[in-house]
Design an enzyme around this catalytic site. Structure first.
Site, PDB file in Angstrom:
ATOM      1  N   ALA A  32     -10.252  27.422   2.833  1.00 29.12           N
ATOM      2  CA  ALA A  32     -10.736  26.047   2.925  1.00 29.12           C
ATOM      3  C   ALA A  32     -10.631  25.534   4.359  1.00 29.12           C
ATOM      4  CB  ALA A  32      -9.935  25.152   1.980  1.00 29.12           C
ATOM      5  N   HIS A  59      -9.322  23.911  -5.744  1.00 24.49           N
ATOM      6  CA  HIS A  59      -8.962  24.049  -7.150  1.00 24.49           C
ATOM      7  C   HIS A  59      -9.615  22.954  -8.001  1.00 24.49           C
ATOM      8  CE1 HIS A  59      -6.446  27.222  -5.820  1.00 24.49           C
ATOM      9  NE2 HIS A  59      -5.424  26.499  -5.444  1.00 24.49           N
TER      10      HIS A  59
END
Length: 280
Positions: free
Chosen positions: A112, A155
């Site tokens: 990320a 997530h």
């Protein structure tokens, strides 16, 4: 055999069968449930007494550990429409807002954050200010409460950020896909190079296939460990992050990994390494 992966629904869904002794011939697993920032650090210390032989790490951390670990072509997370998100509380979609500001990220070696750095280099004039690393489940409350100007989330936050009254600035997965046409590499399963990587990949693949064939069997285990306990969110999470690439990276998966890490290497964001080491 010691293994470490996150308590997130996609990981527990994938490894449920193996953990519970349902894969013929597979070794018994001693599981450590740890967020990606922890496993990235464990992989960086391969000779540590508590370092597992197999673990899930960020693809962004892979270049640092490939001399000691092999990438397994099964069990990990790649996909489309599943990238990290940049969130704010004020609703701005202008990346210039981030110039000089504080941004929370889940790990400095997370995929990320690597994607964020590639995106910010193109879109944030003068660059962001301070990067603050914190556990991913603390990022959205920090942005909501004004402790942080923006947050990079992963997530199940993709499905729940509206519950914190946060707004989407950009979807880094969409940016990557539109820029490259490739899926986004997120989490890699790695194993010590002195192990039989082909056998391990086969057992991981068998565990994925068992999960798909018997989806109800893993529900209690998945919910026991899920940090977002809403069953609908858990099902969405699994549906998004467990896909064809979880069973086999294939040419598209390897192509995406090579593109991401090759670009990052060119930009000096990761150490140089031999791309041939990505395949077993």
């Amino acid at each position: 055999m010691k293994i470490a992966f996150s308590p997130c629904p996609n990981d527990t869904f994938i490894f449920h069968a193996w953990v519970h002794g349902l894969i013929p011939g597979a070794p018994e697993l001693d599981v450590r449930y740890a967020d990606i920032d922890i496993t990235n650090g464990l992989a960086a210390n391969p000779d540590g007494p508590d370092t597992p032989e197999v673990m899930k790490i960020s693809y962004a951390a892979l270049p640092y550990v490939l001399n000691d670990y092999a990438l397994l072509p099964a069990g990990g997370a790649l996909g489309r429409g599943c990238g990290p998100l940049v969130l704010t509380a004020n609703g701005t979609t202008d990346p210039a807002y981030l110039s000089g500001r504080r941004v929370a990220v889940p790990s400095e070696r997370s995929t990320a954050y690597l994607l964020f750095r590639l995106w910010a280099a193109q879109n944030v004039p003068g660059g962001v200010g301070e990067i603050v690393v914190m556990p991913f489940d603390q990022i959205m409350p920090a942005v909501r409460d004004g402790k942080i100007d923006a947050g990079l989330v992963i997530h199940e936050a993709r499905f729940t950020y509206q519950n914190y009254d946060l707004k989407l600035m950009t979807d880094l997965g969409n940016w990557w896909e539109s820029d490259t046409g490739l899926p986004i590499p997120l989490g890699a399963i790695i194993a010590r190079r002195n192990l039989d990587a082909h056998a391990l990949a086969g057992w991981a693949r068998a565990s994925v296939e068992y999960a798909w064939a018997h989806p109800d069997e893993s529900k209690a285990y998945v919910m026991e460990h899920a940090q977002e306990m809403d069953p609908d969110v858990t099902a969405q999470h699994i549906g998004l992050y467990v896909n064809e690439f979880s069973a086999n990276l294939g040419d598209d998966g390897y192509g995406a990994i090579t593109a991401l890490l090759g670009r990052a290497m060119k930009e000096g964001l990761v150490p140089e390494f031999d791309l041939d080491l990505l395949r077993i």
